[in-house]
Design an enzyme around this catalytic site. Sequence first.
Site, PDB file in Angstrom:
ATOM      1  N   ASN A   1     166.692  75.243  19.195  1.00  0.00           N
ATOM      2  CA  ASN A   1     166.108  74.741  17.963  1.00  0.00           C
ATOM      3  C   ASN A   1     165.298  73.468  18.131  1.00  0.00           C
ATOM      4  OD1 ASN A   1     166.829  76.667  15.854  1.00  0.00           O
ATOM      5  ND2 ASN A   1     168.888  76.247  16.610  1.00  0.00           N
TER       6      ASN A   1
ATOM      7  N   THR B   1     163.626  87.646  16.453  1.00  0.00           N
ATOM      8  CA  THR B   1     162.997  86.389  16.859  1.00  0.00           C
ATOM      9  C   THR B   1     163.815  85.822  18.030  1.00  0.00           C
ATOM     10  OG1 THR B   1     164.177  85.225  15.090  1.00  0.00           O
ATOM     11  CG2 THR B   1     161.912  85.876  14.655  1.00  0.00           C
TER      12      THR B   1
ATOM     13  N   LYS C   1     168.284  91.284  11.411  1.00  0.00           N
ATOM     14  CA  LYS C   1     167.936  90.269  12.408  1.00  0.00           C
ATOM     15  C   LYS C   1     168.247  88.896  11.826  1.00  0.00           C
ATOM     16  CE  LYS C   1     164.934  87.725  12.681  1.00  0.00           C
ATOM     17  NZ  LYS C   1     164.686  86.290  12.230  1.00  0.00           N
TER      18      LYS C   1
ATOM     19  N   THR D   1     157.096  74.785  19.689  1.00  0.00           N
ATOM     20  CA  THR D   1     156.163  74.269  20.695  1.00  0.00           C
ATOM     21  C   THR D   1     155.956  75.275  21.820  1.00  0.00           C
ATOM     22  OG1 THR D   1     158.039  73.120  21.641  1.00  0.00           O
ATOM     23  CG2 THR D   1     156.579  71.849  20.243  1.00  0.00           C
TER      24      THR D   1
ATOM     25  N   THR E   1     165.606  83.002   9.706  1.00  0.00           N
ATOM     26  CA  THR E   1     165.538  83.981   8.626  1.00  0.00           C
ATOM     27  C   THR E   1     166.437  85.174   8.902  1.00  0.00           C
ATOM     28  OG1 THR E   1     163.321  83.415   7.949  1.00  0.00           O
ATOM     29  CG2 THR E   1     163.993  85.690   7.610  1.00  0.00           C
TER      30      THR E   1
ATOM     31  N   GLU F   1     172.190  82.058  17.203  1.00  0.00           N
ATOM     32  CA  GLU F   1     171.523  81.212  18.201  1.00  0.00           C
ATOM     33  C   GLU F   1     172.514  80.315  18.930  1.00  0.00           C
ATOM     34  OE1 GLU F   1     168.534  79.175  15.972  1.00  0.00           O
ATOM     35  OE2 GLU F   1     166.994  80.648  16.452  1.00  0.00           O
TER      36      GLU F   1
END
Lengths: 406, 406
Positions: free
Chosen positions: A401, A168, A191, A406, A202, A282
């Site tokens: 995040n 992702t 992942k 969107t 996740t 991230e």
Amino acid sequence: MSTTDEPIDVGVHDATTDRRYGVTGPRGFRACGVAAGIKSGTALDLALIVNDGPGQQAAGVFTTNQVKAAPVLWSEQVLRERKLRAVVLNSGGANACTGPEGFQDTHATAERAAELLGTGAIEIGVCSTGLIGQRLPMPALLEGLDTAVTGLNDTERASTDAATAVLTTDTHPKQVCLTHPDGWSIGGMVKGAGMLAPNLATMLAVVTTDAGVEGETLQRALRQACSGTFERLDVDGGTSTNDTVLLLSSGASELAPAEAEFTELLTRVCGDLVRQLQHDAEGATKAIDITVRGAASEEDAVSIARLVAEDNLVSAALFGSDPNWGRIAMAVGRSAVTIDASVMEIIANGVTLYSGGTPVADRDTVDLSGRDIEIVVDLRLGDHSATVLTTDLSHDYVEENSAYST
Amino acid sequence: MSTTDEPIDVGVHDATTDRRYGVTGPRGFRACGVAAGIKSGTALDLALIVNDGPGQQAAGVFTTNQVKAAPVLWSEQVLRERKLRAVVLNSGGANACTGPEGFQDTHATAERAAELLGTGAIEIGVCSTGLIGQRLPMPALLEGLDTAVTGLNDTERASTDAATAVLTTDTHPKQVCLTHPDGWSIGGMVKGAGMLAPNLATMLAVVTTDAGVEGETLQRALRQACSGTFERLDVDGGTSTNDTVLLLSSGASELAPAEAEFTELLTRVCGDLVRQLQHDAEGATKAIDITVRGAASEEDAVSIARLVAEDNLVSAALFGSDPNWGRIAMAVGRSAVTIDASVMEIIANGVTLYSGGTPVADRDTVDLSGRDIEIVVDLRLGDHSATVLTTDLSHDYVEENSAYST
């Protein structure tokens, strides 16, 4: 990553590492990653991993979140038989909070894969990742499965495609394969960045082995391996609705290692995958290991290390390479475990900053400008220790995040 | 801010609000804020608040952190007598993790103030805020105290200077005064953004009243008021080493209200101050109220609301005005309290997004672009509810907290 200072050496320290292959490294496995159109554009978004046996023993651990995605409910159920012929994984949608219809979508996915592979749906594990609360585009997904079956093979490319199709916000596929000197292997892909207490997004992991290991032993080994690895990564305290780790055994090596030896190599594979998750979390610019030692129990050490790892003020300071150890002391002091601030020590990258209730070194003597940061809190109350891996709180974390759905 | 849907109305709903005055609003109090040189430059950094009586009853609540700053240890100790003549507050240094020497610095501060005011050190409360782990510049602080005593008065300017001298990363002084129709008042000032489970930086609050209230009643009223106000603000889950709320009663109104009436007005004053903290929290661009209703107990409601408030993924999504309710569902599901995802509802700014286990409205029908956001989670398991106030996770939060001590 180990939970004790001295891991038991059962002879696999000279295992061969191959980072190029993941789930197809061990014999008996084929994989494929395709662009099914679940994500927009031409990104790979559907992975299929097939166990050609001769054995099909399997084990799994799942999120502890009470809100469980449909594929988690499904895979937990089918794994009671400790047998999986294949796993279907998709990115582009978590299939969580989607009601009975979402569960039917997972069921239909398993049915189609089973039909294509000539088995029953109960032998198909399913994993999904992506936005919560939206149905999956089922026609595209099912058509993608048809394509994936025709592309199955055991090449390096197949393994990498499968590892890519589940990504992702990850920036690159994460996989590893370790081979025991006796000739059996464990491979895996992962992942996301979290599991159980942790996670950012996740975490999905599939681990394969050609060692012949019986189902209950697989489950025991997986639980133990996870407790010292995936469960010790804590990026932001979240716990996904979809977190899943699956372990599949083909037995194709015709070798059956002792449980301790298997568990050790499995722990190394999981530990390697966790380190890759930490480095690719991230927005992370730092890989931070929080070790709490001198605790009265390992449980105490883990709970305090988690408090420090989850503290935003600590994480933001470390993003700024700032040895603001007062925030670490503050985080430790929030613990429900009784501590003694007048005896504990705080050490950053080897420099003791706080000891005996007072500062003992100028904070400028510590260099935290590099990627890797090691924080040690010595409670001086006992002999137990634990390490939790985390990352910093960066602008990119906020950016990624705040613009996700969107 | 109230802990029940219907607060008891004991007749102070027409109290007069005056935002210009804080601690000097009630009769019997003088204040002063000076630039003592604890901070660099000419910023106000030392506040003195004096209770001229005739009464000197007092109460306090303090951080639950096990690592307590020297001024917390001191003030907790002296407040056992339930009597304070004055409070000294400084910004520019937390005086936490500074060992016995730091405690001596606090003691010396109280001694000097007592000497100047002609009383004993045991009647002087001390509060500090700023960086942890550094000694305060005591000569400058003590000299500043000498100056402060000469500047004491009960003007609006004095109140505002005192409220300004305690600020760290706050952008403006925060104070309020409410007057009961019977003629007695409660005033207060606050800095920081947190208390108990919460906080971003240290929260210090001083509340004054000219009502005549006896010490044990003051303490009871303060505990109750805090439980529904300061303790319901949760910006990032932290808990400072220095959090302190002090309440001083002069009795100068010669009025002695009933405990329930006093507690209600006190709760309103604290609630007003908390709302000001929320709006001025570090880097905050949103004021977010998380209400959990339909809980089996108020404790359950608070604990789940806290999980949502502390979740970085929820906070980052709301920074982006993104109604990503799946993250709220994820946060609720992490609770140790048993919930039922198939019956709970998630409502954002009045629009029900999730109900009966499935999405029930397009997320684009919700507008979260304004500053104020109201999230309601209805567990549909009971009749209890609670609201926790929080903020978003913004770039400015990361910026301010990654560059704090350097």
